[in-house]
Motif scaffolding. Structure first.
Motif, PDB file in Angstrom:
ATOM      1  N   GLN A   1     -11.503   1.216  -0.269  1.00 23.15           N
ATOM      2  CA  GLN A   1     -10.980   2.355  -1.037  1.00 23.15           C
ATOM      3  C   GLN A   1     -12.035   2.934  -1.992  1.00 23.15           C
ATOM      4  O   GLN A   1     -12.016   4.132  -2.284  1.00 23.15           O
ATOM      5  CB  GLN A   1      -9.725   1.950  -1.821  1.00 23.15           C
ATOM      6  CG  GLN A   1      -8.515   1.676  -0.947  1.00 23.15           C
ATOM      7  CD  GLN A   1      -8.066   2.889  -0.147  1.00 23.15           C
ATOM      8  OE1 GLN A   1      -8.262   4.030  -0.546  1.00 23.15           O
ATOM      9  NE2 GLN A   1      -7.475   2.639   1.013  1.00 23.15           N
TER      10      GLN A   1
ATOM     11  N   PRO B   1      -3.636  -7.353  -8.925  1.00 23.95           N
ATOM     12  CA  PRO B   1      -2.682  -7.253  -7.811  1.00 23.95           C
ATOM     13  C   PRO B   1      -1.810  -8.510  -7.712  1.00 23.95           C
ATOM     14  O   PRO B   1      -2.278  -9.630  -7.920  1.00 23.95           O
ATOM     15  CB  PRO B   1      -3.582  -7.138  -6.573  1.00 23.95           C
ATOM     16  CG  PRO B   1      -4.942  -6.794  -7.096  1.00 23.95           C
ATOM     17  CD  PRO B   1      -5.027  -7.399  -8.458  1.00 23.95           C
TER      18      PRO B   1
ATOM     19  N   CYS C   1      -8.751 -10.667  -9.270  1.00 23.31           N
ATOM     20  CA  CYS C   1      -8.221 -10.718  -7.904  1.00 23.31           C
ATOM     21  C   CYS C   1      -7.875 -12.172  -7.591  1.00 23.31           C
ATOM     22  O   CYS C   1      -8.775 -13.006  -7.448  1.00 23.31           O
ATOM     23  CB  CYS C   1      -9.305 -10.193  -6.961  1.00 23.31           C
ATOM     24  SG  CYS C   1      -8.668  -9.385  -5.524  1.00 23.31           S
TER      25      CYS C   1
ATOM     26  N   ASP D   1      -4.418   2.209  -9.989  1.00 27.21           N
ATOM     27  CA  ASP D   1      -5.724   1.541 -10.066  1.00 27.21           C
ATOM     28  C   ASP D   1      -6.770   2.471 -10.707  1.00 27.21           C
ATOM     29  O   ASP D   1      -7.567   2.038 -11.539  1.00 27.21           O
ATOM     30  CB  ASP D   1      -6.156   1.112  -8.659  1.00 27.21           C
ATOM     31  CG  ASP D   1      -7.229   0.029  -8.685  1.00 27.21           C
ATOM     32  OD1 ASP D   1      -7.187  -0.826  -9.591  1.00 27.21           O
ATOM     33  OD2 ASP D   1      -8.112   0.039  -7.809  1.00 27.21           O
TER      34      ASP D   1
ATOM     35  N   ARG E   1      -9.615  -3.220  -0.948  1.00 31.76           N
ATOM     36  CA  ARG E   1     -10.022  -2.647  -2.252  1.00 31.76           C
ATOM     37  C   ARG E   1     -11.405  -2.009  -2.151  1.00 31.76           C
ATOM     38  O   ARG E   1     -11.642  -0.898  -2.619  1.00 31.76           O
ATOM     39  CB  ARG E   1     -10.087  -3.735  -3.332  1.00 31.76           C
ATOM     40  CG  ARG E   1      -8.793  -4.331  -3.787  1.00 31.76           C
ATOM     41  CD  ARG E   1      -7.929  -3.430  -4.641  1.00 31.76           C
ATOM     42  NE  ARG E   1      -8.340  -3.127  -5.986  1.00 31.76           N
ATOM     43  CZ  ARG E   1      -8.242  -3.919  -7.034  1.00 31.76           C
ATOM     44  NH1 ARG E   1      -7.797  -5.155  -6.894  1.00 31.76           N
ATOM     45  NH2 ARG E   1      -8.585  -3.505  -8.234  1.00 31.76           N
TER      46      ARG E   1
ATOM     47  N   LEU F   1      -3.711  -4.157  -0.079  1.00 32.34           N
ATOM     48  CA  LEU F   1      -4.565  -3.739  -1.204  1.00 32.34           C
ATOM     49  C   LEU F   1      -4.765  -4.870  -2.205  1.00 32.34           C
ATOM     50  O   LEU F   1      -5.630  -4.780  -3.069  1.00 32.34           O
ATOM     51  CB  LEU F   1      -3.947  -2.520  -1.898  1.00 32.34           C
ATOM     52  CG  LEU F   1      -4.381  -1.175  -1.314  1.00 32.34           C
ATOM     53  CD1 LEU F   1      -3.424  -0.072  -1.730  1.00 32.34           C
ATOM     54  CD2 LEU F   1      -5.804  -0.838  -1.726  1.00 32.34           C
TER      55      LEU F   1
ATOM     56  N   ASN G   1       0.805  -1.222   0.000  1.00 39.08           N
ATOM     57  CA  ASN G   1       0.000   0.000   0.000  1.00 39.08           C
ATOM     58  C   ASN G   1       0.839   1.274   0.000  1.00 39.08           C
ATOM     59  O   ASN G   1       1.700   1.453   0.851  1.00 39.08           O
ATOM     60  CB  ASN G   1      -0.890   0.047   1.253  1.00 39.08           C
ATOM     61  CG  ASN G   1      -1.740  -1.190   1.426  1.00 39.08           C
ATOM     62  OD1 ASN G   1      -1.428  -2.248   0.917  1.00 39.08           O
ATOM     63  ND2 ASN G   1      -2.824  -1.052   2.153  1.00 39.08           N
TER      64      ASN G   1
ATOM     65  N   THR H   1     -11.052  -5.875 -12.409  1.00 38.29           N
ATOM     66  CA  THR H   1      -9.855  -6.481 -11.818  1.00 38.29           C
ATOM     67  C   THR H   1      -9.962  -7.994 -11.859  1.00 38.29           C
ATOM     68  O   THR H   1     -11.068  -8.550 -11.931  1.00 38.29           O
ATOM     69  CB  THR H   1      -9.691  -6.006 -10.349  1.00 38.29           C
ATOM     70  OG1 THR H   1      -8.412  -6.387  -9.857  1.00 38.29           O
ATOM     71  CG2 THR H   1     -10.742  -6.610  -9.432  1.00 38.29           C
TER      72      THR H   1
END
Length: 698
Positions: A315, A167, A262, A155, A312, A306, A147, A260
């Motif tokens: 945020q 990520p 993940c 992002d 995520r 993150l 982070n 994304t």
């Protein structure tokens, strides 16, 4: 919405009256003249899944019983992460956004801030820079560092220019990172100098990568790679300069586009890539923001990885709300120092840290002794009673005792949120008393874009994970082999299944594993066993199959660990145990008596019988040391190592009910059989590991 679902809602809608009083526990009341076609359960309402079956088994939030939330009610035009950040930049242009501590003369100083407007400008430069380097729309971009502000900016750039962020994280190890880069066909990677060095060792094995951007690296320190590699390495500051000189218009994504991939570590085999869309994120955060509201005046500390969905999603809500985000230094041991400097108002964490805070305070109280201990206990009991009765406690207790404790987290925390694994009731009640703030627990997973359920702010009952996120519906499905059914009394039990706009697209390039968790009716089967508690609250009580989570959120496949330890010379049989309230594994080992006797002789240890020898701390230490050596050879991950053992002579057999006919361990029976030994091991570990040093609260 399909016509069947519409008919179901219309049939129910005629029998409902919405309660206009938002503060009331249930926002729904039945129209008694029409019969009860929906069952109010306080925080949840219950609907039939299909009208023709008449089974009332689908639970929704009482906040939005008739329509699942998919957008922010105040801003329905926000459909993607890009829309969300555009809204943030326009609304909170000059507000503090991303903060890091700056070094002055080698020491860490105060936080330095970047505004929403400045972050928006940087996002445009990064996205334009990627296009300048020929990275096409829809390409996967890797983020390989912990982070810091650049993580968030990259992002946002991915969202604005329709790239897919992926990520990567160190804890998976280089092999897993290499697998993800190739599996997701990543074309550009953002990293820091440390992770650059790791990547350069396997650069020839990741042929899709064309650009590596080093965050925090100096231009003159960038390695020059031979042109035959086809890879360019540049600094982040150079990419910003190139982007600024070649600005490109946004390429905004659609809600159904992939935001994304993940990757979750899984328990065996290679990582699985959960494909999440922009619409998934917006729906989840819009739904969960009903329970937790952030404001522009709030300050949030970012230290949870993150690379994981929990941080995520937080945020996304931070940006929507115009909240300031301060980043930790990157060292968990210095987190308390960062908190004192930042003075956050929102603290999202995991039970492992809350347990440490709890242990630190209780230890400090015990060692203070005498008058201070009695004062703390009087203050604690008085304030706890007041909170449970919905009353304000005497401010005297805060002045005398609790304000000093609050200061350790900066003194301003108004929200504490816990996720990733269950928080014990004792610890939750303790935090509420000591920090005098709202303490909430939630439940979620990567495949649901984060929150499945969360506690209501006014709910003082602990030991559950609240009611459904208004963006999804939940049902419990019978698991007959574990004796869990929806008909169980007094509370229905079963596997938690989730449906709604928060559900992921599936696992990337893995149709087989996708079909294992997503059924044809759109229900995601979580593998967790839940129970509907009073008031329509969800409680997690078990895990289907034998996979379980430790307190820090890591998954364990116990059979895999047992197979490794079975190679130990002392071990005839081994039962490995862990649960989500503890961060370590423990084991019951049925020892080989001959090996144990030979060891005792070689060490010159006298004993009356083997039972006495099994209880000797030296014998336990020797067995554990040998198991550690075997574990290291097998490359077990840190959290897969057993931290305490109990030695027994009685084998696990069919006769004593510990083995199945195929000689597998009956785990629930073994847990019950060795309950005292397990409890004793965790008490012993808590005593030896409790380290109040970072939390000298009193």
């Amino acid at each position: 919405m399909d016509s069947k679902a519409e008919r179901r809602l219309k049939a129910i809608q005629g029998h409902l009256l919405l309660n206009s009083i938002i503060e009331s526990t249930s926002q729904l009341q039945t129209n008694e003249t029409s019969g009860e076609f929906v069952h109010g359960q306080g925080y949840s309402v219950v609907l039939p899944e299909k009208l023709q079956t008449g089974k009332w088994n689908v639970y929704r939030s009482a906040r939005s019983p008739l329509k699942l939330v998919s957008r922010f009610p105040d801003h329905p035009e926000i459909g993607t992460l890009h829309d969300n950040f555009v809204h943030a930049v326009e609304t909170f242009q000059d507000h503090k956004y991303l903060g890091t501590r700056i070094r002055v003369d080698g020491t860490v100083g105060e936080y330095k801030w970047m505004t929403y407007g400045e972050a928006g400008t940087a996002r445009t430069s990064v996205g334009s820079g990627l296009l300048y380097h020929g990275i096409p729309k829809g390409a996967s971009i890797g983020l390989y560092f912990i982070n810091r502000p650049e993580w968030i900016i990259v992002d946002h750039a991915c969202s604005a220019y329709s790239f897919i962020s992926v990520p990567l994280y160190d804890t998976l190890g280089p092999d897993a990172s290499k697998f993800i880069v190739n599996h997701a066909v990543i074309q550009a990677i953002f990293c820091v100098p440390q992770t650059l060095n790791t990547m350069l060792t396997f650069l020839s094995e990741i042929p899709s990568v064309r650009l590596i951007v080093v965050v925090g690296g100096l231009d003159e320190h960038m390695p020059s790679l031979p042109s035959s590699t086809g890879v360019e390495v540049i600094s982040y500051s150079k990419l910003l300069r190139q982007g600024r000189s070649n600005l490109q218009a946004f390429c905004p994504p659609q809600p159904e586009d992939v935001a994304t991939i993940c990757y979750t570590s899984g328990t065996t085999g290679t990582p699985k890539g959960a494909v999440l869309t922009h619409g998934n994120f917006i729906a989840n955060v819009a739904g969960s923001s009903n329970a937790v509201r952030f404001f522009p005046s709030d300050v949030y500390i970012s230290y949870l990885p993150l690379a994981h969905i929990y941080e995520r999603a937080n945020q996304v809500l931070v940006a929507y709300s115009g909240t300031a985000v301060g980043f930790y230094q990157g060292d968990n041991l210095k987190l308390m120092d960062d908190m004192a400097a930042l003075r956050p108002t929102i603290f999202c964490s995991v039970p492992r840290l809350y347990n440490r805070i709890y242990a630190g305070i209780t230890n400090a109280v015990k060692t203070s002794g005498g008058l201070r201990e009695r004062l703390f206990n009087a203050a604690y009991n008085s304030k706890k009673q007041a909170i449970l009765n919905g009353k304000k406690s005497s401010p005297m207790w805060d002045r005398l005792v609790f304000n000093k404790i609050k200061e350790k987290l900066g003194g301003r925390v108004r929200y504490m949120v816990s996720g990733a694994s269950p928080l014990s009731s004792d610890v939750m009640d303790f935090l509420r008393v000591c920090f005098g703030c709202v303490v909430l627990e939630g439940y979620g997973m990567t495949e649901t874009s984060c929150v499945i359920s969360s506690m209501d702010e006014g709910d003082m009952v602990s030991g559950h994970v609240g009611s459904p996120n208004p963006a999804c519906e939940i049902k419990l499905v019978d698991v007959p082999e574990m004796n869990y059914t929806f008909e169980d009394k007094p509370y229905p039990r079963g596997e938690i299944c989730v449906r709604g706009p928060i559900i992921f697209r599936g696992y990337f390039k893995d149709e087989v594993q996708t079909r294992e968790v997503l059924d044809e009716d759109g229900w995601l089967h979580t593998g967790d066993i839940g129970l509907w508690f009073t008031g329509g609250r969800l409680k997690i009580i078990d895990r289907k199959k034998n996979i379980f989570k430790l307190a820090q959120g890591e998954y364990i496949a116990p059979e895999k660990v047992e197979n490794v330890y079975a190679k130990c010379k002392f071990v005839l049989q081994v039962f490995v145990y862990g649960d989500s309230l503890n961060s370590s594994l423990v084991a019951v080992v049925c020892v080989d008596p001959e090996v144990l006797k030979a060891w005792a002789t070689s060490e010159g240890i006298k004993y009356e019988d083997l039972g006495q020898l099994c209880n000797d701390p030296r014998a336990r230490a020797a067995v554990l040391a040998d198991m550690d050596a075997i574990g290291r050879d097998a490359q077990l991950r840190g959290f897969e190592f057993v931290k305490a053992v109990t030695l027994v002579l009685e084998p696990f057999t069919l006769e004593n009910g510990l083995l199945t006919p195929t000689f597998k361990i009956k785990r629930p029976q073994a847990k019950a059989y060795f309950a005292k030994a397990i409890s004793d091991m965790y008490v012993e570990l808590a005593t030896s590991e409790s380290d109040p040093s970072p939390l000298k609260m009193l």
